[in-house]
Write a protein that holds these residues in place. Structure first.
Motif, PDB file in Angstrom:
ATOM      1  N   VAL A  74       0.868  -1.187   0.000  1.00  0.00           N
ATOM      2  CA  VAL A  74       0.000   0.000   0.000  1.00  0.00           C
ATOM      3  C   VAL A  74       0.903   1.235   0.000  1.00  0.00           C
ATOM      4  O   VAL A  74       2.111   1.152   0.236  1.00  0.00           O
ATOM      5  CB  VAL A  74      -0.933   0.036   1.230  1.00  0.00           C
ATOM      6  CG1 VAL A  74      -1.943  -1.095   1.189  1.00  0.00           C
ATOM      7  CG2 VAL A  74      -0.132  -0.002   2.527  1.00  0.00           C
ATOM      8  N   ALA A  88      -1.824  -2.977   7.107  1.00  0.00           N
ATOM      9  CA  ALA A  88      -1.710  -2.265   5.829  1.00  0.00           C
ATOM     10  C   ALA A  88      -2.870  -1.302   5.627  1.00  0.00           C
ATOM     11  O   ALA A  88      -2.693  -0.172   5.140  1.00  0.00           O
ATOM     12  CB  ALA A  88      -1.659  -3.279   4.684  1.00  0.00           C
ATOM     13  N   TRP A  89      -4.054  -1.743   5.987  1.00  0.00           N
ATOM     14  CA  TRP A  89      -5.246  -0.878   5.915  1.00  0.00           C
ATOM     15  C   TRP A  89      -5.008   0.390   6.729  1.00  0.00           C
ATOM     16  O   TRP A  89      -5.274   1.505   6.265  1.00  0.00           O
ATOM     17  CB  TRP A  89      -6.451  -1.655   6.444  1.00  0.00           C
ATOM     18  CG  TRP A  89      -7.699  -0.866   6.659  1.00  0.00           C
ATOM     19  CD1 TRP A  89      -7.971   0.003   7.689  1.00  0.00           C
ATOM     20  CD2 TRP A  89      -8.880  -0.867   5.843  1.00  0.00           C
ATOM     21  NE1 TRP A  89      -9.229   0.521   7.570  1.00  0.00           N
ATOM     22  CE2 TRP A  89      -9.811   0.014   6.439  1.00  0.00           C
ATOM     23  CE3 TRP A  89      -9.236  -1.549   4.683  1.00  0.00           C
ATOM     24  CZ2 TRP A  89     -11.077   0.222   5.912  1.00  0.00           C
ATOM     25  CZ3 TRP A  89     -10.499  -1.323   4.149  1.00  0.00           C
ATOM     26  CH2 TRP A  89     -11.404  -0.444   4.751  1.00  0.00           C
ATOM     27  N   THR A  99      -2.873   3.517   5.606  1.00  0.00           N
ATOM     28  CA  THR A  99      -3.424   4.375   4.559  1.00  0.00           C
ATOM     29  C   THR A  99      -4.410   5.398   5.118  1.00  0.00           C
ATOM     30  O   THR A  99      -4.971   6.186   4.360  1.00  0.00           O
ATOM     31  CB  THR A  99      -4.138   3.537   3.482  1.00  0.00           C
ATOM     32  OG1 THR A  99      -5.315   2.929   4.045  1.00  0.00           O
ATOM     33  CG2 THR A  99      -3.228   2.466   2.913  1.00  0.00           C
ATOM     34  N   LYS A 131      -6.503  -7.908  -3.136  1.00  0.00           N
ATOM     35  CA  LYS A 131      -5.044  -7.973  -3.242  1.00  0.00           C
ATOM     36  C   LYS A 131      -4.529  -9.412  -3.316  1.00  0.00           C
ATOM     37  O   LYS A 131      -3.412  -9.699  -2.901  1.00  0.00           O
ATOM     38  CB  LYS A 131      -4.415  -7.219  -2.074  1.00  0.00           C
ATOM     39  CG  LYS A 131      -4.647  -5.710  -2.159  1.00  0.00           C
ATOM     40  CD  LYS A 131      -3.913  -4.948  -1.068  1.00  0.00           C
ATOM     41  CE  LYS A 131      -4.056  -3.448  -1.277  1.00  0.00           C
ATOM     42  NZ  LYS A 131      -3.365  -2.965  -2.481  1.00  0.00           N
TER      43      LYS A 131
END
Length: 334
Positions: free
Chosen positions: A268, A306-307, A310, A331
């Motif tokens: 990301v 990862a979420w 962002t 993904k």
């Protein structure tokens, strides 16, 4: 009602810069959230579908009221969130200057979570919980340290797994060598340990000069030392599972039987790294407590981390289960 996890440690009001990229002196707008590693983990786990409770404390002030109200809105059980007189609820101001500058300013004079006592712990029925997650920072000072150790004793008596998130914060320890002494003793009580490579090194610190903190980035210190030696030492304490977070690369899982699993992360474009590790822990807990294997649990954990990077905040942006499953599918899947 029974619960999946009880988390122990700090809760705060977090004020995040809305001006992405602005120097700290140039911040014009802030947005409110709640924070603290165990709080973020409790909220993140609750949003994924677990039933969570928080063991912490606030002061008798409007900030404490905001924290309690937000926890209620998130569905986190507040039965063991104490209100302690003559304390002031914790606040944090967070700057966001991508790609690698995220200064934090803590306001923790007379912090209520540091005043949690054995008497508060005595009121908890650990048979109502399926797991207990300890934040390493909660072991920094008395009387909270003794309360935490007693809570861990009670969790062990109830035969529920004890998970340690190392959560190293140098400013919380008057002498950072004490951090290592206390954490090494605590590791003997742990089933699962979660930490970054730097946090693992922090457990074996011998000299404060080993720690370098740049521009108030207290959640992401640079620590010198041999990571492989630190990993081997942790495993000798008898933990069942050690999860070593390696940022965008994912996580490496070390099992008691000597098995090592490398679980890749998700690519990301990061905006804000704050809270990513807590989101990781929430994702892992969901998989672990639902009987998933370590690889799948860690893939979910990596996705949650990862979420979060962002987003422009911490647990106020934590994913719900359907959202993160769609993220993973988009993904390439598990």
């Amino acid at each position: 009602m029974n619960f999946d996890v009880l988390t122990f440690g700090r809760v705060s009001i977090d004020l995040y810069s809305k001006n992405i990229g602005a120097e700290f002196n140039d911040i014009k707008e802030l947005t409110t959230s709640i924070g603290g590693s165990p709080t973020n983990i409790a909220v993140g786990s609750q949003r994924l579908g677990l039933k969570t409770g928080l063991f912490s404390a606030v002061g008798p002030d409007p900030t404490g009221g905001f924290i309690i109200n937000t926890l209620k809105d998130e569905g986190v059980d507040i039965t063991h969130v104490q209100t302690i007189n003559n304390t002031t609820s914790t606040a944090v101001i967070c700057g966001i200057i991508p790609p690698d500058r995220f200064p934090l300013i803590f306001y923790r004079d007379n912090a209520p979570d540091e005043k949690i006592t054995i008497d508060h712990t005595e009121k908890i029925n650990f048979s109502r919980y399926r797991s207990f997650l300890m934040s390493g920072t909660a072991l920094a000072v008395e009387p909270a340290r003794s309360a935490a150790l007693y809570a861990t004793e009670k969790a062990k008596e109830a035969a529920i797994p004890v998970i340690l998130d190392i959560d190293f914060r140098a400013i919380s320890w008057k002498d950072i060598r004490t951090h290592g002494i206390v954490l090494r003793q605590y590791l003997t009580q742990c089933n699962i340990v979660i930490g970054t490579e730097e946090e693992l090194l922090s457990v074996f610190l011998e000299d404060s000069n080993q720690v370098s903190i740049k521009e108030s980035a207290i959640t992401d210190p640079t620590i010198s030392g041999n990571v492989n030696e630190a990993i081997a030492k942790v495993m000798k304490f008898g933990v069942d599972l050690l999860l070593v977070k390696t940022g965008a690369e994912g996580v490496v899982a070390y099992h008691k039987d000597g098995t090592v699993e490398k679980v890749p992360g998700f690519k990301v474009d990061p905006v804000n790294i704050l809270g990513a590790g807590d989101s990781f822990a929430a994702g892992f807990l969901y998989g672990y407590l639902n009987g998933w294997d370590t690889y799948k649990s860690c893939r979910l954990a990596n996705a949650c981390g990862a979420w979060m990077v962002t987003k422009q905040g911490c647990c106020n942006f934590a994913p719900y289960y359907e959202e993160i499953i769609q993220f993973i599918e988009n993904k390439g899947g598990f």
